[in-house]
Design an enzyme around this catalytic site. Sequence first.
Site, PDB file in Angstrom:
ATOM      1  N   ARG A 164      -0.141  -5.130   4.295  1.00 44.59           N
ATOM      2  CA  ARG A 164      -0.093  -3.757   4.808  1.00 44.59           C
ATOM      3  C   ARG A 164       0.821  -3.725   6.029  1.00 44.59           C
ATOM      4  O   ARG A 164       0.946  -4.731   6.738  1.00 44.59           O
ATOM      5  CB  ARG A 164      -1.498  -3.274   5.204  1.00 44.59           C
ATOM      6  CG  ARG A 164      -2.384  -3.003   4.029  1.00 44.59           C
ATOM      7  CD  ARG A 164      -1.993  -1.716   3.302  1.00 44.59           C
ATOM      8  NE  ARG A 164      -2.196  -1.886   1.866  1.00 44.59           N
ATOM      9  CZ  ARG A 164      -1.801  -0.998   0.959  1.00 44.59           C
ATOM     10  NH1 ARG A 164      -1.174   0.103   1.330  1.00 44.59           N
ATOM     11  NH2 ARG A 164      -2.020  -1.213  -0.306  1.00 44.59           N
ATOM     12  N   HIS A 175       8.273  -1.078  -0.509  1.00 42.02           N
ATOM     13  CA  HIS A 175       6.959  -1.073  -1.193  1.00 42.02           C
ATOM     14  C   HIS A 175       7.074  -1.166  -2.719  1.00 42.02           C
ATOM     15  O   HIS A 175       6.496  -0.353  -3.454  1.00 42.02           O
ATOM     16  CB  HIS A 175       6.148   0.162  -0.793  1.00 42.02           C
ATOM     17  CG  HIS A 175       4.651  -0.117  -0.849  1.00 42.02           C
ATOM     18  ND1 HIS A 175       3.740   0.493  -0.015  1.00 42.02           N
ATOM     19  CD2 HIS A 175       3.919  -0.963  -1.637  1.00 42.02           C
ATOM     20  CE1 HIS A 175       2.524   0.054  -0.301  1.00 42.02           C
ATOM     21  NE2 HIS A 175       2.610  -0.822  -1.271  1.00 42.02           N
TER      22      HIS A 175
END
Lengths: 321, 321
Positions: free
Chosen positions: A236, A284
Amino acid sequence: MKADSTVQRPSKKRVVIRVDPERRAWWKETMSNLLPEMEVFLWDEDSYCKEEINYAIVWTPPHGGLARLPNLECVFSVGAGVSHITDDPSYPWHIPIVRTVGPPLQQRMREYVALHVLRIHRRLPEIEAASKAREWKQFVEPVAGDVMVGIMGMGNLGTPTALTLRGLGYQVKGLSRRGRPVDGVEVYKRDDLPRFLNNLKILVVILPATRDTDNIINHRTIHLLPRGAWIIGAGRGTQISDSDLMNALDEGHLEGAVLDVFRQEPLPTNDPLWKHPKILITSHTASAIEPSVGGKIIADNLRAFMEGQEVPDLVDMTQGY
Amino acid sequence: MKADSTVQRPSKKRVVIRVDPERRAWWKETMSNLLPEMEVFLWDEDSYCKEEINYAIVWTPPHGGLARLPNLECVFSVGAGVSHITDDPSYPWHIPIVRTVGPPLQQRMREYVALHVLRIHRRLPEIEAASKAREWKQFVEPVAGDVMVGIMGMGNLGTPTALTLRGLGYQVKGLSRRGRPVDGVEVYKRDDLPRFLNNLKILVVILPATRDTDNIINHRTIHLLPRGAWIIGAGRGTQISDSDLMNALDEGHLEGAVLDVFRQEPLPTNDPLWKHPKILITSHTASAIEPSVGGKIIADNLRAFMEGQEVPDLVDMTQGY
C-alpha cells in the site's frame, strides 16, 4: 393474494456496487449476469432503499456511506486491500469484509515481482540504455543463488511470491507478524526487522495497510538495508515514506525503486516521485486482473458467504487485514 | 641421471588457451591454479612445442590452428556453442569437443528468458515509457496461463528454461530434433515446425548452430507466427535472417524482438539492428557467467575427460552440437 400488513421484505437479496464512475455500467451488467438470483444496484441510483441492501461491493466508498446501510451483512472489497474501506472512521466494524484475492491475483503478483526482481538483478535498465546508445556492453552479475531478496508480508500474496522467487533460484527471506515457517524461506517475525533487512539486495514490500505498517519504510529502516539495495513497493502507498526514499536514492544508499502503490492514486502529475530518475512508477498494475476475472471471484465469494460456506479471504477484523 | 636418446616426453599434460586478448593473462593464471598438475600456455607464446599440446581451451581459434596440434586429445569450448570451432574447414573431426554448460549457464539462460518473457508479457516497455512521461496508465494483460511461449531447441539449455516458464505459469511448447517429451511441455519434432509456431505469443530461439538451423527464422517461418508475436534470439546469430526480421517488424507482423547473438560479435556500430526501435540488443549476456565460474567448469570437464569419466557436455560430432 394474501394480504400482509407488515413491511414488505424483498424476495431477492440485494447488492449495491460502488466503483469507478467509468466502469460502473459494466460492473452492474457483469454482476447482474453472475448473480442472477439477486438484484444489483449502483450506489448512486435512486431505485433502491438503503434498508434493503444486504451486500456491498465497493472501491473507496465515501466516509459514512456504509454505516447508512442498516441491514448490511457483508462488504466485498474490489481488490486485495481493505484500507480504502476501513479508513472510514464510521465504518460499522461488526460487518465482515471479504477481500478479492484468489489465484488470479496471486498469479499477477508472482509475475510482477519476478519481473522486477529479474530486471534489477540482470541490470536491464543499463542494458536498455546501452542498446539505445548502440554500445556493445557486457554485464556479468552474480547468479540468482547469490542474490538475497526479502518479502515483507508473507500473506496470501507474499507467500506464493516468495516461492516463485525460490523457484527462479533466488535466496529468499520473509517477514511476517507470526513468523510462520515457509519451505525454503527464512521467515522473520516483525520484531526481527533489522536482521531481516541486513543483507537484502532487493526488498519487496507486499504488506497489508494497517496502522502498524504506516511509514514502516523510513530513513531508519532504509539504512538497515545494505548500500546499493533496491525497493519494490507493491503493498500500500502508506508504507513507504516518499521523502525518506528519495533522500536515500539521492545520497546513493539505495540504487533504485519500483513503486506500484501510492498515498493518492492516480499519483498526481506534479508528485516528485514521477520525476525521480531512479524510480519506476507502475501505476497500480502489479496484481491488476481483467475486471471479468475480479467479478467472478467476488460473485463466488458472495455466494459462499451467503450460503455459510468458508470464505478464505474474509478479513480478520481484529487485525484489519 | 639416466641417459635417454629417444624424444623427451613431457611429464605433465599440456594445455593451450586461446581467448580474447584482454583476458588471456587472467585465464592463464586461473587455469594454472585450477589445474596444478598440468602446464598451461597461451596460444601465442613461443615457449611450447605444438607436438606437446594435449588439450586446447578456445574461443574462435584461427582456421587451421587446431589442425596444427598433432597430439591434441580434446578441445574445450569457452561457451555453450561450438560453431566458432567447427566452422574451421580444417578442423580435425576425430578430436572430441566439450562445450561449457553446466548448472551456472543453465541458470543464466533461465533467468534471461524468464526476464524477457515477463517483460514482453507484462508490457514493461510501455510501462517504462508511461513512467517517463509521468502518465498514470493501467495495462491489463492476460495472466501467464493464457500466454503461449515456444522454446526452439530443447537441449540442456532449452529444457530447464521451458520448465522455468512452466513454473511461472506460462503455456509452453518446445521444438527439438527428436521431439523427446518433457513434463508439462508439448514438444514438436523439427518437421512439425508450422504447428509449433502457429499460436506463439513469444518465440524463444535457443538452437545450437548447425547447417540445419542457418536462417531457420526467415520470412516464411516468421509469417507462420501469429500477428503481434515477439522473438527472443539467444541461440546463435546465424539462425535469424536479420533483414526478414526487420521487415516483419516494420510491417507490424511482429511486435518486437530481443537479440542476444549476432553473425558478427561485437555487433558492428553501423549495423541497422542497433537502430531499429523495436529491437532490444543484449550484447551476448544471456548466459554470461563470471569467468571464474567458467574456468571451474572447464577444469572439471578437462580432468573428467583425462580420467576417462563421463563428460555430459561432450559434443555429438555426428550432429555438430
